[in-house]
Write an enzyme that holds these catalytic residues in place. Structure first.
Site, PDB file in Angstrom:
ATOM      1  N   SER A 168      43.047  42.022  43.963  1.00 25.79           N
ATOM      2  CA  SER A 168      42.787  40.584  43.930  1.00 25.79           C
ATOM      3  C   SER A 168      42.133  40.169  45.233  1.00 25.79           C
ATOM      4  O   SER A 168      42.337  40.805  46.273  1.00 25.79           O
ATOM      5  CB  SER A 168      44.098  39.812  43.759  1.00 25.79           C
ATOM      6  OG  SER A 168      43.912  38.419  43.943  1.00 25.79           O
ATOM      7  N   TYR A 189      52.534  37.318  46.434  1.00 29.50           N
ATOM      8  CA  TYR A 189      51.462  37.854  45.596  1.00 29.50           C
ATOM      9  C   TYR A 189      50.415  38.559  46.443  1.00 29.50           C
ATOM     10  O   TYR A 189      50.005  39.694  46.144  1.00 29.50           O
ATOM     11  CB  TYR A 189      50.815  36.722  44.792  1.00 29.50           C
ATOM     12  CG  TYR A 189      49.616  37.158  43.980  1.00 29.50           C
ATOM     13  CD1 TYR A 189      49.769  37.855  42.791  1.00 29.50           C
ATOM     14  CD2 TYR A 189      48.322  36.863  44.414  1.00 29.50           C
ATOM     15  CE1 TYR A 189      48.668  38.260  42.051  1.00 29.50           C
ATOM     16  CE2 TYR A 189      47.222  37.262  43.682  1.00 29.50           C
ATOM     17  CZ  TYR A 189      47.394  37.953  42.496  1.00 29.50           C
ATOM     18  OH  TYR A 189      46.309  38.362  41.771  1.00 29.50           O
TER      19      TYR A 189
END
Length: 248
Positions: A143, A156
Site C-alpha cells: 500500500s 495499517y
C-alpha cells in the site's frame, strides 16, 4: 481471450471482492488456471461461476487466511488439482482508520495477523513447490500507506510497511531459485472497504492528483505484469499505483 498467463497456475487470496476479485477474473481471462480463496462462500461461488461463464478456469476455496490449517488445505488442493503453483498473489487484507491511542491491542493483533502474518505463512507454504520448479512469481499487496506516513493509520501503515520489507527480503533470499517476489502498492481503490462516494473516498480523494480512486481492474492489470513472462527480470520491486499521491 488473451494469453499472457497461459498454462500458469495462480493462487489468489482475498478474492471475493475488490482487487482480488478483479485479479481472479483478469488472470483467468489471460489464460491462467485460477485458485482463489476468501471467507464468504456465496460471493466466492458467484465469482467462480462468472469466470467459468466467460470461458475461464477458476476454483473457489473457502478459507480464513489467518488459520494455518486452512492455508495448508488450499495448498494441498491446488497441488492435487494442478501439480504446480506458478503465481501467488497475497492480497487479503484490511484497514483501520482511527487514533492510535484509541486502538484496542486486540484489533492491532488481528490486523497484523491478516495483513502480514498470513502473507508470511502462505509464502512459506508455497515456496517449497516453487523451489522445486525453480520458477515462480510471488506478488504481495502492499500500500502507499506502507511507504509514506498517514494520520490515523499507524497500525495499517506499519503492517503494510512490513509487507514491503518482507517482499525485498524474500526477493534476495530466493532469487537463486528464479523465484521473483514483488509488491503491488495500491493507492485508494474502490472496494467493499472503500465504497464509491463513501467517507474514505471523500476524505482522501482531494489528495489524489488524478482526482479519483482507482478501479480494482487498474490494480489487477499491474498484478498481471508481475505474474507474466514480461516481468522476468523484475524482483524486489514495489510498484506504486496511486494516481500520483506519492509524487505530490
Amino acid at each position: 481471450m488473451a494469453n499472457r498467463l497461459t498454462n500458469k497456475v495462480a493462487l489468489i487470496t482475498g478474492a471475493t471482492s475488490g482487487i482480488g476479485k478483479a485479479t481472479a477474473e483478469i488472470f483467468a481471462a489471460e489464460g491462467a488456471k485460477v485458485i482463489f480463496v476468501g471467507r464468504r462462500t456465496e460471493l466466492g461461488q458467484a465469482v467462480e461461476d462468472g469466470i467459468r461463464a466467460k470461458g475461464g478456469e477458476a476454483t473457489f476455496i473457502q478459507c480464513d487466511v489467518t488459520v494455518q490449517h486452512d492455508l495448508e488445505n488450499v495448498i494441498n488442493r491446488t497441488i492435487e488439482k494442478y501439480g504446480q503453483i506458478d503465481i501467488l498473489f497475497n492480497n487479503a487484507g484490511a484497514g483501520y482508520l482511527g487514533h492510535t491511542h484509541e486502538m484496542d491491542i486486540v484489533d492491532f493483533d488481528a490486523l497484523f495477523n491478516l495483513n502480514i502474518r498470513s502473507y508470511f505463512t502462505m509464502t512459506k507454504l508455497v515456496l517449497p513447490y516453487m523451489m522445486k520448479q525453480r520458477n515462480g512469481s510471488i506478488i504481495n499487496c502492499g500500500s502507499v500507506g506502507g511507504i509514506v506516513g498517514m494520520p490515523n493509520n499507524s497500525a495499517y501503515s506499519s503492517s503494510k510497511g512490513a509487507v514491503s520489507l518482507l517482499t525485498k527480503s524474500l526477493a534476495v533470499e530466493y532469487a537463486a531459485y528464479n523465484i521473483r517476489v514483488n509488491a503491488l502498492c495500491p493507492g485508494m481503490t474502490t472496494s467493499d472497504l472503500v465504497p464509491a462516494g463513501g467517507d474514505v473516498e471523500k476524505l482522501f480523494a482531494p489528495t489524489v492528483p488524478l482526482g479519483r480512486p482507482a478501479k480494482p481492474e487498474e490494480m489487477a492489470y499491474a498484478a498481471v505484469f508481475f505474474g507474466s513472462d514480461e516481468c522476468t527480470y523484475c524482483t524486489g520491486a514495489l510498484l506504486v499505483v496511486d494516481g500520483g499521491v506519492t509524487s505530490a
